[in-house]
Scaffold this active site. Structure first.
Site, PDB file in Angstrom:
ATOM      1  N   ARG A  82      20.224 -20.036  40.614  1.00 25.64           N
ATOM      2  CA  ARG A  82      18.872 -19.588  40.942  1.00 25.64           C
ATOM      3  C   ARG A  82      18.702 -18.102  40.615  1.00 25.64           C
ATOM      4  O   ARG A  82      17.651 -17.675  40.141  1.00 25.64           O
ATOM      5  CB  ARG A  82      18.574 -19.866  42.418  1.00 25.64           C
ATOM      6  CG  ARG A  82      17.122 -19.606  42.786  1.00 25.64           C
ATOM      7  CD  ARG A  82      16.809 -20.075  44.196  1.00 25.64           C
ATOM      8  NE  ARG A  82      17.586 -19.361  45.191  1.00 25.64           N
ATOM      9  CZ  ARG A  82      17.621 -19.675  46.489  1.00 25.64           C
ATOM     10  NH1 ARG A  82      16.936 -20.706  46.943  1.00 25.64           N
ATOM     11  NH2 ARG A  82      18.346 -18.981  47.325  1.00 25.64           N
ATOM     12  N   LYS A 184      13.282 -15.606  43.452  1.00 25.97           N
ATOM     13  CA  LYS A 184      13.678 -14.866  44.655  1.00 25.97           C
ATOM     14  C   LYS A 184      13.773 -13.401  44.264  1.00 25.97           C
ATOM     15  O   LYS A 184      14.760 -12.959  43.683  1.00 25.97           O
ATOM     16  CB  LYS A 184      15.015 -15.410  45.165  1.00 25.97           C
ATOM     17  CG  LYS A 184      15.183 -15.271  46.662  1.00 25.97           C
ATOM     18  CD  LYS A 184      16.368 -16.070  47.160  1.00 25.97           C
ATOM     19  CE  LYS A 184      16.602 -15.836  48.627  1.00 25.97           C
ATOM     20  NZ  LYS A 184      15.569 -16.443  49.482  1.00 25.97           N
ATOM     21  N   GLU A 220       4.566 -22.572  51.279  1.00 26.74           N
ATOM     22  CA  GLU A 220       5.691 -22.310  52.177  1.00 26.74           C
ATOM     23  C   GLU A 220       5.349 -21.120  53.045  1.00 26.74           C
ATOM     24  O   GLU A 220       4.256 -20.564  52.948  1.00 26.74           O
ATOM     25  CB  GLU A 220       6.969 -22.075  51.366  1.00 26.74           C
ATOM     26  CG  GLU A 220       6.871 -20.878  50.429  1.00 26.74           C
ATOM     27  CD  GLU A 220       8.193 -20.537  49.757  1.00 26.74           C
ATOM     28  OE1 GLU A 220       9.242 -20.605  50.424  1.00 26.74           O
ATOM     29  OE2 GLU A 220       8.164 -20.177  48.579  1.00 26.74           O
TER      30      GLU A 220
HETATM   31  C1  LIG Z   1      15.317 -17.534  50.117  1.00 30.27           C
HETATM   32  C2  LIG Z   1      13.986 -18.128  50.316  1.00 30.27           C
HETATM   33  C3  LIG Z   1      13.829 -19.396  50.913  1.00 30.27           C
HETATM   34  C4  LIG Z   1      14.997 -20.183  51.445  1.00 30.27           C
HETATM   35  O1  LIG Z   1      15.889 -20.583  50.437  1.00 30.27           O
HETATM   36  P1  LIG Z   1      17.393 -20.992  50.794  1.00 30.27           P
HETATM   37  O2  LIG Z   1      18.043 -21.182  49.477  1.00 30.27           O
HETATM   38  O3  LIG Z   1      17.326 -22.254  51.578  1.00 30.27           O
HETATM   39  O4  LIG Z   1      17.963 -19.870  51.581  1.00 30.27           O
HETATM   40  C5  LIG Z   1      12.562 -19.903  51.015  1.00 30.27           C
HETATM   41  N1  LIG Z   1      11.467 -19.226  50.586  1.00 30.27           N
HETATM   42  C6  LIG Z   1      11.573 -18.003  50.011  1.00 30.27           C
HETATM   43  C7  LIG Z   1      10.344 -17.320  49.550  1.00 30.27           C
HETATM   44  C8  LIG Z   1      12.837 -17.422  49.852  1.00 30.27           C
HETATM   45  O5  LIG Z   1      12.915 -16.206  49.290  1.00 30.27           O
END
Ligand SMILES: *Cc1c(COP(=O)(O)O)cnc(C)c1O
Length: 345
Positions: A82, A184, A220
Site C-alpha cells: 500500500r 495513505k 469512511e
Molecule cells: C490507515 C487508515 C485506515 C485504516 O487502515 P488499516 O490498514 O486497517 O490500518 C482507514 N482510513 C484511513 C483514511 C487511513 O489512513
C-alpha cells in the site's frame, strides 16, 4: 530481555521516544543501505519538497506479544504494497517491499523492550513514512527522499474501550475524488483536521465522510473504514465507486475472518447514507489498525439522528465476535490464515 519500566495497561495513544528508529535515504535514483539510528530528529533544507508541496506518505501497523511470548507483526506485506501504491500517486519512488519488511523486523527487534507484554491492552505502534528531502521551488517532484520507521508503545485509540461512540457527518470532503482519498498520505489528514476539530468541539468522536461528488454514499471516517450489519445479519461493507475509500488492511482482513472463519455472509457494495438514516442497519463499527473495531452507537448531524439498536451502548454481537476473532489471531490464540502473522523475535 528486560522490558521498559512502564505502566503498560494505562498507556495513552501518544508518541514516546523509544531506543531506535530506522532511516534510509534515496538519492541519485537509488535507495541506500538503511540503518538503525538513535537520533529521533530530522534535519533538512528549508526548500525540501515536503515543506512546500506536501510529498509525504505513511503507513501504520502494530507489533504484538503473543500468548506464548513471541513478538509478531500482522500482515506487513500489505503495508509495504500500500505504501508503494501511495508513493506512486505522489510521484515518489517506491520503497522496495522486501526491504520494507526487513526494516520493520529490524526496528521492532531492536526495540523489543518497548513491545508491550501479552494481555495488557497496549501494542507497539509502527509508523513507516517517507517524505521529500530534495529541494524544489518550481512545482515538481523532488529527487531525494527519506524513508523512516518510528515505533512507539500505545494504548487504545478510542477512549472507553467497548463503549459505543457517537459520530457526526462532515460538511467537508476528506480528499478530492478520483484516487486521492485511497492513498495513505498526510495531505488527506491535513484536510481532515478542520472538520475533525469542529466535530470534536461539538462532542463527536469522529466524522463520517460522504462521497464528494454526490454526497450520497458512505465513504469512511477520518482514519477508519466503516462496517455495518443489516437486519438479516449480513456484514455490509461500503464500497466506493470513485475508488476513494482507503483500502484498510483491518477491513480486508475482517472480510476474510467473517467469511472463512465465522461463516458470515458479507456484502461489499456502495451504501447510500439514506439507508442508514432509514434505519436499515442494526450495528456499526469503525475499523483500522489504531481503532481495531470501535463500536458506533449513534450518528447525529443536522436533521440526522440514527441509533444502531444492537450496539447503542457497547459493541453489538457481530462487532464483538469480529473483534475477538481478529485480536485472537494477533495474540496467537486463534489460528491465523496462512501468512498473516510474521514472527520477529
Ligand atoms: C490507515 C487508515 C485506515 C485504516 O487502515 P488499516 O490498514 O486497517 O490500518 C482507514 N482510513 C484511513 C483514511 C487511513 O489512513
Amino acid at each position: 530481555m528486560e522490558k521498559q519500566n512502564l505502566d503498560w495497561s494505562s498507556l495513552p495513544f501518544s508518541y514516546r521516544e523509544t531506543s531506535y528508529s530506522y532511516v534510509c535515504n534515496y538519492k541519485d535514483g537509488a535507495w541506500g543501505e538503511g540503518e538503525l539510528t538513535s537520533d529521533h530528529t530530522v534535519t533538512m533544507s528549508e526548500c525540501a519538497g515536503i515543506l512546500h508541496y506536501c510529498q509525504e506518505v505513511f503507513e501504520g501497523l502494530k507489533a504484538y506479544t503473543t500468548e506464548s511470548g513471541e513478538i509478531v507483526c500482522f500482515r506487513p506485506d500489505l503495508n509495504a504494497q500500500r505504501m508503494a501504491d501511495s508513493a506512486k500517486r505522489l510521484c515518489m519512488p517506491a520503497f522496495p517491499e522486501d526491504k520494507f519488511i526487513e526494516a520493520v523486523k529490524q526496528v521492532v527487534a531492536a526495540n523489543a523492550s518497548w513491545v508491550p507484554p501479552y494481555g495488557c491492552g497496549a501494542t507497539l505502534y509502527v509508523r513507516p513514512y517517507m517524505f521529500a528531502t530534495g529541494v524544489v521551488i518550481g512545482v515538481s517532484p523532488a529527487t531525494e527522499y527519506q524513508f523512516r520507521i518510528l515505533v512507539t508503545p500505545v494504548g487504545p485509540y478510542f477512549k472507553g474501550g467497548d463503549t459505543a461512540v457517537t459520530i457526526t457527518v462532515a460538511d467537508y470532503d476528506r480528499a478530492a475524488p478520483h484516487g486521492t482519498g485511497n492513498i495513505k498520505a498526510g495531505l488527506n489528514y491535513a484536510m481532515s483536521l478542520y472538520p475533525g476539530e469542529k466535530a470534536h468541539a461539538a462532542g463527536f468522536a469522529e466524522n463520517l465522510y460522504l462521497d464528494s461528488q454526490s454526497r450520497t454514499y458512505v465513504e469512511e471516517t477520518g482514519g477508519a473504514n466503516v462496517l455495518l450489519v443489516d437486519k438479516q445479519g449480513n456484514l455490509v461493507v461500503p464500497k466506493s465507486f470513485t475508488d476513494s475509500i482507503l483500502p484498510s488492511i483491518t477491513r480486508r482482513s475482517l472480510v476474510t475472518v467473517a467469511t472463512d472463519i465465522l461463516g458470515m455472509n458479507v456484502i461489499e457494495r456502495p451504501v447510500k447514507f439514506e439507508e442508514i438514516t432509514n434505519g436499515d442497519f442494526v450495528e456499526c463499527g469503525l475499523c483500522g489498525t489504531a481503532a481495531v473495531i470501535s463500536p458506533v452507537g449513534h450518528i447525529k448531524a443536522e436533521g440526522v439522528d440514527v441509533t444502531f439498536p444492537d450496539g447503542a451502548e457497547t459493541s453489538g454481537p457481530v462487532m464483538k465476535k469480529l473483534r475477538e476473532t481478529l485480536t485472537g489471531i494477533q495474540a496467537g490464540t486463534v489460528e491465523a490464515p496462512e501468512g498473516w502473522i510474521v514472527k520477529i523475535a
